[in-house]
Write a protein that holds these residues in place. Structure first.
Motif, PDB file in Angstrom:
ATOM      1  N   VAL A   1     -41.124  20.658 -47.818  1.00 12.35           N
ATOM      2  CA  VAL A   1     -41.521  19.505 -47.201  1.00 12.35           C
ATOM      3  C   VAL A   1     -40.006  18.860 -47.177  1.00 12.35           C
ATOM      4  O   VAL A   1     -39.783  18.264 -46.093  1.00 12.35           O
ATOM      5  CB  VAL A   1     -42.180  18.650 -48.181  1.00 12.35           C
ATOM      6  CG1 VAL A   1     -42.402  17.174 -47.529  1.00 12.35           C
ATOM      7  CG2 VAL A   1     -43.795  19.351 -48.040  1.00 12.35           C
ATOM      8  N   THR A   2     -39.182  18.673 -48.479  1.00 12.95           N
ATOM      9  CA  THR A   2     -37.976  17.988 -48.304  1.00 12.95           C
ATOM     10  C   THR A   2     -36.751  18.858 -47.359  1.00 12.95           C
ATOM     11  O   THR A   2     -36.092  18.016 -46.735  1.00 12.95           O
ATOM     12  CB  THR A   2     -37.290  17.876 -49.839  1.00 12.95           C
ATOM     13  OG1 THR A   2     -37.143  19.373 -50.385  1.00 12.95           O
ATOM     14  CG2 THR A   2     -38.097  17.002 -50.780  1.00 12.95           C
ATOM     15  N   ARG A   3     -36.901  19.972 -47.286  1.00 19.16           N
ATOM     16  CA  ARG A   3     -36.114  20.751 -46.468  1.00 19.16           C
ATOM     17  C   ARG A   3     -36.543  20.496 -44.830  1.00 19.16           C
ATOM     18  O   ARG A   3     -35.574  20.189 -44.171  1.00 19.16           O
ATOM     19  CB  ARG A   3     -36.312  22.261 -46.628  1.00 19.16           C
ATOM     20  CG  ARG A   3     -35.313  22.960 -45.787  1.00 19.16           C
ATOM     21  CD  ARG A   3     -35.187  24.494 -46.269  1.00 19.16           C
ATOM     22  NE  ARG A   3     -36.560  25.226 -46.493  1.00 19.16           N
ATOM     23  CZ  ARG A   3     -36.919  25.309 -47.730  1.00 19.16           C
ATOM     24  NH1 ARG A   3     -36.044  25.180 -48.941  1.00 19.16           N
ATOM     25  NH2 ARG A   3     -38.155  26.065 -48.069  1.00 19.16           N
ATOM     26  N   ARG A   4     -37.541  20.407 -44.715  1.00 14.81           N
ATOM     27  CA  ARG A   4     -38.097  19.690 -43.096  1.00 14.81           C
ATOM     28  C   ARG A   4     -37.489  18.318 -42.958  1.00 14.81           C
ATOM     29  O   ARG A   4     -37.162  18.034 -41.887  1.00 14.81           O
ATOM     30  CB  ARG A   4     -39.476  19.959 -43.039  1.00 14.81           C
ATOM     31  CG  ARG A   4     -40.110  21.337 -43.161  1.00 14.81           C
ATOM     32  CD  ARG A   4     -41.482  21.353 -42.277  1.00 14.81           C
ATOM     33  NE  ARG A   4     -42.379  20.716 -43.342  1.00 14.81           N
ATOM     34  CZ  ARG A   4     -43.078  21.156 -43.985  1.00 14.81           C
ATOM     35  NH1 ARG A   4     -42.976  22.413 -44.552  1.00 14.81           N
ATOM     36  NH2 ARG A   4     -43.993  20.517 -44.836  1.00 14.81           N
ATOM     37  N   LEU A   5     -37.798  17.658 -44.166  1.00 16.34           N
ATOM     38  CA  LEU A   5     -37.101  16.210 -43.806  1.00 16.34           C
ATOM     39  C   LEU A   5     -35.826  16.180 -43.893  1.00 16.34           C
ATOM     40  O   LEU A   5     -35.130  15.195 -43.049  1.00 16.34           O
ATOM     41  CB  LEU A   5     -37.765  15.230 -45.158  1.00 16.34           C
ATOM     42  CG  LEU A   5     -39.232  15.067 -45.227  1.00 16.34           C
ATOM     43  CD1 LEU A   5     -39.519  14.215 -46.466  1.00 16.34           C
ATOM     44  CD2 LEU A   5     -39.617  14.090 -44.077  1.00 16.34           C
ATOM     45  N   CYS A   6     -35.065  16.890 -44.626  1.00 22.39           N
ATOM     46  CA  CYS A   6     -33.609  16.860 -44.363  1.00 22.39           C
ATOM     47  C   CYS A   6     -33.154  17.329 -42.942  1.00 22.39           C
ATOM     48  O   CYS A   6     -32.209  16.600 -42.417  1.00 22.39           O
ATOM     49  CB  CYS A   6     -33.045  17.753 -45.348  1.00 22.39           C
ATOM     50  SG  CYS A   6     -32.963  17.526 -46.995  1.00 22.39           S
ATOM     51  N   SER A   7     -33.994  18.342 -42.435  1.00 21.22           N
ATOM     52  CA  SER A   7     -33.614  18.654 -41.152  1.00 21.22           C
ATOM     53  C   SER A   7     -34.035  17.763 -40.048  1.00 21.22           C
ATOM     54  O   SER A   7     -32.912  17.211 -39.247  1.00 21.22           O
ATOM     55  CB  SER A   7     -34.409  19.749 -40.859  1.00 21.22           C
ATOM     56  OG  SER A   7     -34.133  20.391 -39.306  1.00 21.22           O
ATOM     57  N   GLU A   8     -34.838  16.977 -40.194  1.00 24.55           N
ATOM     58  CA  GLU A   8     -35.507  15.802 -39.297  1.00 24.55           C
ATOM     59  C   GLU A   8     -34.544  14.415 -39.477  1.00 24.55           C
ATOM     60  O   GLU A   8     -34.092  13.946 -38.403  1.00 24.55           O
ATOM     61  CB  GLU A   8     -36.811  15.253 -39.744  1.00 24.55           C
ATOM     62  CG  GLU A   8     -37.334  13.931 -38.940  1.00 24.55           C
ATOM     63  CD  GLU A   8     -37.659  14.606 -37.650  1.00 24.55           C
ATOM     64  OE1 GLU A   8     -37.497  13.587 -36.634  1.00 24.55           O
ATOM     65  OE2 GLU A   8     -37.930  15.605 -37.376  1.00 24.55           O
ATOM     66  N   PHE A   9     -34.127  14.406 -40.451  1.00 23.07           N
ATOM     67  CA  PHE A   9     -33.104  13.231 -40.708  1.00 23.07           C
ATOM     68  C   PHE A   9     -31.425  13.671 -40.886  1.00 23.07           C
ATOM     69  O   PHE A   9     -30.624  12.777 -40.951  1.00 23.07           O
ATOM     70  CB  PHE A   9     -33.214  12.328 -41.759  1.00 23.07           C
ATOM     71  CG  PHE A   9     -34.593  11.467 -41.883  1.00 23.07           C
ATOM     72  CD1 PHE A   9     -34.495  10.339 -41.451  1.00 23.07           C
ATOM     73  CD2 PHE A   9     -35.467  11.939 -42.536  1.00 23.07           C
ATOM     74  CE1 PHE A   9     -35.524   9.446 -41.138  1.00 23.07           C
ATOM     75  CE2 PHE A   9     -36.846  11.133 -42.367  1.00 23.07           C
ATOM     76  CZ  PHE A   9     -36.825  10.148 -41.607  1.00 23.07           C
ATOM     77  N   ALA A  10     -31.271  14.803 -40.234  1.00 19.24           N
ATOM     78  CA  ALA A  10     -29.920  15.475 -40.412  1.00 19.24           C
ATOM     79  C   ALA A  10     -28.832  15.124 -41.664  1.00 19.24           C
ATOM     80  O   ALA A  10     -27.906  14.534 -41.448  1.00 19.24           O
ATOM     81  CB  ALA A  10     -29.117  14.817 -39.072  1.00 19.24           C
ATOM     82  N   VAL A  11     -29.662  15.373 -42.819  1.00 20.44           N
ATOM     83  CA  VAL A  11     -28.738  15.370 -43.951  1.00 20.44           C
ATOM     84  C   VAL A  11     -28.727  16.724 -44.684  1.00 20.44           C
ATOM     85  O   VAL A  11     -29.585  17.258 -44.240  1.00 20.44           O
ATOM     86  CB  VAL A  11     -29.369  14.057 -44.982  1.00 20.44           C
ATOM     87  CG1 VAL A  11     -29.324  12.671 -44.229  1.00 20.44           C
ATOM     88  CG2 VAL A  11     -30.832  14.631 -45.268  1.00 20.44           C
ATOM     89  N   ASP A  12     -27.832  16.838 -45.819  1.00 22.05           N
ATOM     90  CA  ASP A  12     -27.615  17.982 -46.231  1.00 22.05           C
ATOM     91  C   ASP A  12     -28.482  18.347 -47.264  1.00 22.05           C
ATOM     92  O   ASP A  12     -28.764  19.858 -47.563  1.00 22.05           O
ATOM     93  CB  ASP A  12     -26.211  18.009 -46.868  1.00 22.05           C
ATOM     94  CG  ASP A  12     -25.014  17.909 -45.742  1.00 22.05           C
ATOM     95  OD1 ASP A  12     -25.152  18.794 -44.859  1.00 22.05           O
ATOM     96  OD2 ASP A  12     -24.124  17.081 -45.897  1.00 22.05           O
ATOM     97  N   ASN A  13     -28.934  17.525 -48.110  1.00 24.15           N
ATOM     98  CA  ASN A  13     -30.030  17.842 -49.392  1.00 24.15           C
ATOM     99  C   ASN A  13     -30.707  16.793 -49.501  1.00 24.15           C
ATOM    100  O   ASN A  13     -30.734  15.767 -48.989  1.00 24.15           O
ATOM    101  CB  ASN A  13     -28.990  18.399 -50.527  1.00 24.15           C
ATOM    102  CG  ASN A  13     -28.129  17.173 -50.994  1.00 24.15           C
ATOM    103  OD1 ASN A  13     -28.376  15.932 -50.930  1.00 24.15           O
ATOM    104  ND2 ASN A  13     -26.771  17.795 -51.501  1.00 24.15           N
ATOM    105  N   PRO A  14     -31.787  17.124 -50.574  1.00 25.84           N
ATOM    106  CA  PRO A  14     -32.682  16.080 -51.060  1.00 25.84           C
ATOM    107  C   PRO A  14     -32.121  14.722 -51.459  1.00 25.84           C
ATOM    108  O   PRO A  14     -32.576  13.694 -51.491  1.00 25.84           O
ATOM    109  CB  PRO A  14     -33.836  16.575 -51.908  1.00 25.84           C
ATOM    110  CG  PRO A  14     -33.419  18.092 -51.708  1.00 25.84           C
ATOM    111  CD  PRO A  14     -32.185  18.516 -51.024  1.00 25.84           C
ATOM    112  N   ASP A  15     -30.810  14.621 -52.125  1.00 24.62           N
ATOM    113  CA  ASP A  15     -29.971  13.706 -52.846  1.00 24.62           C
ATOM    114  C   ASP A  15     -29.684  12.775 -51.796  1.00 24.62           C
ATOM    115  O   ASP A  15     -29.796  11.498 -51.548  1.00 24.62           O
ATOM    116  CB  ASP A  15     -29.067  13.917 -53.757  1.00 24.62           C
ATOM    117  CG  ASP A  15     -29.455  14.749 -54.967  1.00 24.62           C
ATOM    118  OD1 ASP A  15     -30.667  14.543 -55.523  1.00 24.62           O
ATOM    119  OD2 ASP A  15     -28.785  15.797 -55.293  1.00 24.62           O
ATOM    120  N   ALA A  16     -28.969  13.345 -50.718  1.00 24.75           N
ATOM    121  CA  ALA A  16     -28.700  12.553 -49.452  1.00 24.75           C
ATOM    122  C   ALA A  16     -29.809  11.965 -48.651  1.00 24.75           C
ATOM    123  O   ALA A  16     -29.722  10.991 -48.060  1.00 24.75           O
ATOM    124  CB  ALA A  16     -27.757  13.453 -48.485  1.00 24.75           C
TER     125      ALA A  16
END
Length: 749
Positions: free
Chosen positions: A122-137
């Motif tokens: 889930v967090t990987r898809r969210l990172c892709s959606e918001f164009a960030v590198d990892n769950p912390d960002a």
């Protein structure tokens, strides 16, 4: 009225603000917090007025080892805000999770380790959606760098999404069932007032669902008699994901700034902290560099939709302004986990600035286990409570007592007690130890945590040594025995020796067997320092060890091979054991000599071991026949074997060789017969072999060689180290010979 559920990310300032607002707005009857329920009757200790970060340290013992777990809190931990704000609001505050020693936490050193691996997709898809590198960002973008408007609703939506349909493990289900039982009981008891429930976001939806039905009796708190919990000072470095901590948030130093100064102040504070660290380490950071870093950070913040630069904005700005080199690895804030070796020095300092230097301090009235107080009293009595070097004479009772105390602290891993020199293996004749003492703030938490092993230093050291024994190999067991002797712990030496007897009888490698044999022999002989002289159990190790070593020596195969120092040291241990403990062995000198004669004559045995077998028989009093010795030397005269054979011989019978002219004379003849190419092959091993002679004895050998040639003079000039390595000279001579041969072949000579 029911319960209000708040899902949080551990150590998140945004979540802490949400908890504080909820407590102020709801004025709940109960505040229920994810935390160890078995310390509920001691919550007053948490509220004494400590300087955070601190942690609840829980320890317990099972059949194999002592286990520890930490429940850490810092100023911006939502659990801490729930505890303190709830108490100030007059609410009944309770921890509602299972105790840290419970099987549901097996394998977890940190109670507040996030469940991110379980919702990585889930967090990987969210990172892709918001164009960030990892769950912390991603977290910073959605919450820490975003306005507080509707923060609670956004947090709830986020945690519902990341939990989704993920199936919790049996351990999670057990914890969530238990927490839900506390919620039901509190709601029933609160009547018309609300209950606020603060749990990790992964668990919130499940606890809410489970709390909707079931019994309303207060749950029983599990107890374990051998478990103990105490508060310990903690540090931001220990909280940091970049140093390996499994926390909800990395970079606690930055988030402390965020908690204290807000988003804009945190960014400026991080810039200042990085600049200060770099300048202290003489890294050039100009005002122009900082202006460039701030300009880049501001631009990145606008590009990423942040009102002020967030953590990653500042870091990327600093990286762009201060690092012109190509990086060999991704910046650590773009991935998750500890900083890897080889990181750019500027990046290392940036990560250190992110961690911060804050170290917690406990209130003076905080209860502590017995060990820290006893250690402090003993150190003061022995004059070891200061700083600087300490020299101990081990031949006297006061020096031995102080040494044992310091060795117990060393075994427990207490910082600030560094051994500089002293006996290294039992056989070491050194009777003086030197230490350097460095008191510091890390000592108290380490002692509180070490109290899990016992209430006194010998008891705690004994437990540490026992943990090293299961499944240990021979060198480790020998090391345990030596550490036991150094620290003076009760009861352990005999038990270790009993284990050694069994392991020695099963040994299949001569080298580690010899190391263990040498350690036990030394402890068995030297009663003044170690108190094990004449031990029947130690004698059993010596008896079994010599038999096994001789059996293994006959089984070694390998033909020509480089000399193996550890294997030769094992034969030395056999020699010394027969010399000093023959009366407790089942092998006498004659039997040992018969075995070594067979080994020395076996062409399948490596040359160094054949030479050692010859030397062992000689050193035990079986003088070799001069003609047979000359024949043996000539038999091993090949350039690739002579040096290894001599290494074994010299290692075992150095003194005997010096008193006899046969070996050296024959060797002189053979070396003289070698061609330059053969000499170059033999030279490294020959140098290793003669390295067994100390300088004075090498000088005597040189004088003999001069006398054999009818020359006068001192041998000192021949053995004095030259300005050029002899091996380099020999290689140069060989190179010249090859060049001359090539020139001659081409008609250019």
């Amino acid at each position: 009225m029911g319960a209000v559920f708040l899902g949080v990310r551990h150590h998140s300032p945004a979540c802490s603000r949400t908890v504080a607002s909820a407590v102020a707005a709801l004025r709940p009857a109960y505040v229920l917090v994810e935390g160890p329920s078995d310390v509920n009757d001691r919550l007053g200790e948490l509220l004494l007025g400590h300087e955070l970060p601190i942690a609840i340290h829980t320890s317990y013992r099972d059949e194999q080892r002592t286990r520890s777990s930490w429940s850490p809190f810092c100023d911006h931990s939502p659990e801490w805000i729930a505890l303190t704000a709830g108490t100030e609001a007059g609410a009944e505050v309770r921890f509602i999770d299972l105790p840290a020693w419970h099987p549901a936490f097996d394998g977890w050193d940190n109670r507040y380790a996030d469940a991110e691996l379980r919702y990585a997709d889930v967090t990987r898809r969210l990172c892709s959606e918001f164009a960030v590198d990892n769950p912390d960002a991603l977290w910073d973008h959605l919450f820490e760098a975003a306005p507080d408007e509707d923060l609670a609703e956004r947090l709830s939506a986020y945690f519902d999404l990341v939990r989704g349909d993920a199936e919790a493990s049996e351990r999670d289900q057990e914890r969530e069932d238990y927490m839900a039982s506390w919620v039901r009981a509190a709601v029933a008891d609160a009547g018309e007032r609300l209950v606020l429930v603060v749990t990790g976001g992964f668990h919130t939806a499940a606890v809410r669902r489970l709390a909707a039905s079931g019994g309303t009796a207060w749950p029983e708190v599990p107890r374990r008699p051998d478990a103990a919990s105490y508060l310990v000072p903690y540090s931001h470095k220990r909280l940091d994901a970049f140093t390996g901590y499994q926390s909800g948030m990395p970079s606690p130093g930055y988030y402390q700034l965020l908690w204290e100064r807000g988003l804009a102040g945190a960014g400026q504070g991080l810039l200042e902290a990085v600049a200060q660290r770099l300048r202290k380490r003489r890294q050039p950071v100009s005002t122009a560099d900082l202006i460039a870093a701030r300009t880049l950070a501001d631009g990145l913040a606008k590009l990423r939709g942040h009102d002020h630069p967030a953590r990653v904005d500042v870091l990327d700005g600093l990286l762009g302004a201060l690092v012109a080199d190509d990086l060999t690895q991704p910046p650590p804030w773009t991935v998750r986990g500890p900083l890897q070796p080889g990181a750019h020095p500027v990046v290392v300092e940036m990560v250190a600035a992110l961690s911060g230097e804050r170290v917690g301090r406990l209130h003076a009235d905080t209860p502590a286990p017995p060990l820290p107080g006893r250690v402090a009293a003993e150190l003061a009595e022995l004059g070891l409570d200061g700083a600087g070097p300490v020299r101990l004479e081990l031949t006297g009772a006061p020096g031995r007592r102080a040494s044992r105390v310091l060795h117990c602290l060393r075994l427990l891993g207490i910082p600030g007690f560094d051994r500089q020199s002293g006996p290294a293996g039992g056989a070491d004749p050194v009777v003086v130890e030197t230490w350097r003492l460095t008191p510091g703030g890390a000592r108290l938490p380490a002692l509180i945590e070490a109290a899990a092993y016992g209430a006194t230093l010998p008891e705690a050291a004994l437990a540490v040594l026992h943990e090293r024994m299961p499944g240990a190999d021979l060198p480790t067991l020998a090391g345990v025995l030596f550490d036991a002797a150094l620290s003076g712990v009760p009861a352990l030496p005999e038990s270790v020796v009993d284990t050694l007897v069994a392991e020695v009888g099963r040994a299949d490698d001569l080298a580690p067997l010899g190391g263990a044999l040498g350690t036990v022999l030394a402890l068995w002989r030297h009663d003044e320092l170690f108190g094990l002289a004449g031990s029947p159990a130690a004698a059993a190790v010596l008896r079994v060890g010599v038999n096994r070593a001789l059996w293994l020596a006959e089984a070694v195969r390998g033909g020509a091979a480089p000399a193996e120092p550890r294997r030769l040291a094992a034969v030395v241990a056999v020699r010394d054991t027969i010399r000093h403990a023959e009366h407790v062995l089942t092998v006498d000198r004659a039997t040992a000599a018969a075995v070594t004669t067979r080994v020395a004559a076996d062409a399948g045995v490596p040359p160094d071991l054949r030479g050692a077998a010859t030397g062992l028989a000689w050193s035990l009093g079986t003088a070799p026949d001069p003609e047979r010795t000359r024949a043996a030397v000539r038999d091993m005269a090949a350039p690739d074997t002579i040096g290894d054979w001599l290494a074994g011989l010299f290692c075992l019978a150095r003194e005997e060789v010096l008193e006899s002219d046969g070996v050296l004379g024959t060797l002189d003849e053979l070396v003289g017969e070698l061609t330059e190419a053969e000499f170059l092959i033999a030279l490294p091993a020959l140098r290793l072999a003669f390295g067994y002679f100390p300088p004075a004895e090498r000088e005597r050998i040189a004088e003999r060689l001069l006398a054999r040639r009818g020359l006068r003079g001192s041998g000192r000039g021949l053995v004095r180290p030259g300005r050029v390595d002899p091996l380099v000279v020999a290689e140069a001579m060989a190179l010249e010979a090859r060049v001359d041969a090539r020139l001659a072949r081409e008609g250019l000579a």
